[in-house]
Motif scaffolding. Structure first.
Motif, mmCIF file in Angstrom:
data_model
loop_
_atom_site.group_PDB
_atom_site.id
_atom_site.type_symbol
_atom_site.label_atom_id
_atom_site.label_comp_id
_atom_site.label_asym_id
_atom_site.label_seq_id
_atom_site.Cartn_x
_atom_site.Cartn_y
_atom_site.Cartn_z
ATOM 1 N N GLY A 1 3.301 0.690 -3.900
ATOM 2 C CA GLY A 1 2.911 0.192 -5.216
ATOM 3 C C GLY A 1 3.621 -1.115 -5.490
ATOM 4 O O GLY A 1 3.697 -1.963 -4.624
ATOM 5 N N ASN A 2 4.206 -1.274 -6.675
ATOM 6 C CA ASN A 2 4.905 -2.533 -6.958
ATOM 7 C C ASN A 2 6.412 -2.357 -7.114
ATOM 8 O O ASN A 2 7.107 -3.263 -7.528
ATOM 9 N N MET A 3 6.929 -1.170 -6.798
ATOM 10 C CA MET A 3 8.366 -0.929 -6.867
ATOM 11 C C MET A 3 8.846 -0.232 -5.600
ATOM 12 O O MET A 3 8.111 0.556 -5.002
ATOM 13 N N ILE A 4 10.068 -0.554 -5.232
ATOM 14 C CA ILE A 4 10.740 0.191 -4.184
ATOM 15 C C ILE A 4 12.081 0.642 -4.735
ATOM 16 O O ILE A 4 12.669 -0.020 -5.585
ATOM 17 N N TYR A 5 12.510 1.772 -4.279
ATOM 18 C CA TYR A 5 13.761 2.357 -4.722
ATOM 19 C C TYR A 5 14.754 2.359 -3.576
ATOM 20 O O TYR A 5 14.377 2.628 -2.436
ATOM 21 N N LEU A 6 16.015 2.080 -3.891
ATOM 22 C CA LEU A 6 17.065 2.073 -2.878
ATOM 23 C C LEU A 6 17.978 3.267 -3.068
ATOM 24 O O LEU A 6 18.306 3.633 -4.199
ATOM 25 N N LYS A 7 18.369 3.826 -1.950
ATOM 26 C CA LYS A 7 19.315 4.927 -1.982
ATOM 27 C C LYS A 7 20.333 4.694 -0.877
ATOM 28 O O LYS A 7 19.954 4.558 0.292
ATOM 29 N N PRO A 8 21.620 4.607 -1.222
ATOM 30 C CA PRO A 8 22.627 4.444 -0.176
ATOM 31 C C PRO A 8 22.698 5.696 0.693
ATOM 32 O O PRO A 8 22.596 6.815 0.195
ATOM 33 N N VAL A 9 22.855 5.473 1.998
ATOM 34 C CA VAL A 9 22.930 6.571 2.953
ATOM 35 C C VAL A 9 24.121 6.313 3.876
ATOM 36 O O VAL A 9 24.229 5.229 4.462
ATOM 37 N N ALA B 1 0.832 -1.202 0.000
ATOM 38 C CA ALA B 1 0.000 0.000 0.000
ATOM 39 C C ALA B 1 0.870 1.256 0.000
ATOM 40 O O ALA B 1 0.522 2.259 -0.617
ATOM 41 N N LEU B 2 2.014 1.191 0.669
ATOM 42 C CA LEU B 2 2.913 2.340 0.717
ATOM 43 C C LEU B 2 3.716 2.517 -0.565
ATOM 44 O O LEU B 2 4.055 3.630 -0.937
ATOM 45 N N HIS C 1 12.585 3.497 -0.499
ATOM 46 C CA HIS C 1 11.581 4.529 -0.778
ATOM 47 C C HIS C 1 10.467 3.958 -1.644
ATOM 48 O O HIS C 1 10.720 3.125 -2.516
ATOM 49 N N ASN C 2 9.256 4.449 -1.429
ATOM 50 C CA ASN C 2 8.147 4.054 -2.295
ATOM 51 C C ASN C 2 8.146 4.929 -3.542
ATOM 52 O O ASN C 2 8.997 5.803 -3.700
ATOM 53 N N THR C 3 7.197 4.712 -4.415
ATOM 54 C CA THR C 3 7.158 5.442 -5.687
ATOM 55 C C THR C 3 6.824 6.919 -5.498
ATOM 56 O O THR C 3 7.026 7.709 -6.422
ATOM 57 N N GLU C 4 6.358 7.304 -4.313
ATOM 58 C CA GLU C 4 6.092 8.711 -4.019
ATOM 59 C C GLU C 4 7.328 9.403 -3.444
ATOM 60 O O GLU C 4 7.288 10.592 -3.133
ATOM 61 N N GLY C 5 8.414 8.626 -3.263
ATOM 62 C CA GLY C 5 9.636 9.183 -2.711
ATOM 63 C C GLY C 5 9.721 9.141 -1.200
ATOM 64 O O GLY C 5 10.710 9.564 -0.610
#
Length: 74
Positions: A12-20, A9-10, A43-47
């Motif tokens: 969609g069908n993709m998640i994005y990875l960002k190194p921190v 729900a948070l 991160h979700n598709t909304e950032g």
């Protein structure tokens, strides 16, 4: 940890990875990271950041468990 339906729900069908860099995290989160120099923000598709994980393999497992696809952000 998010349940399958909650994460979907948070994100969609993709998640994005960002190194921190752990040095950029708040003190209490940095303590949880232990000796890791880098963690990955999920991160979700909304950032919106929905999780922090120790490595890309954990993110891939999280995505697979939730029928999602991981996309890296550079």
């Amino acid at each position: 940890m998010q349940r399958k339906h909650e994460l979907k729900a948070l994100a969609g069908n993709m998640i994005y990875l960002k190194p921190v860099a752990t040095s950029d995290l708040p003190d209490e989160v940095r303590e949880d990271a232990g000796s890791l120099g880098t963690v990955f923000a999920v991160h979700n598709t909304e950032g919106e950041q929905v999780a922090l994980v120790a490595n890309e393999a954990i993110a891939a497992d999280l995505a697979a468990q939730n029928d999602m696809q991981v996309v890296s952000v550079h």
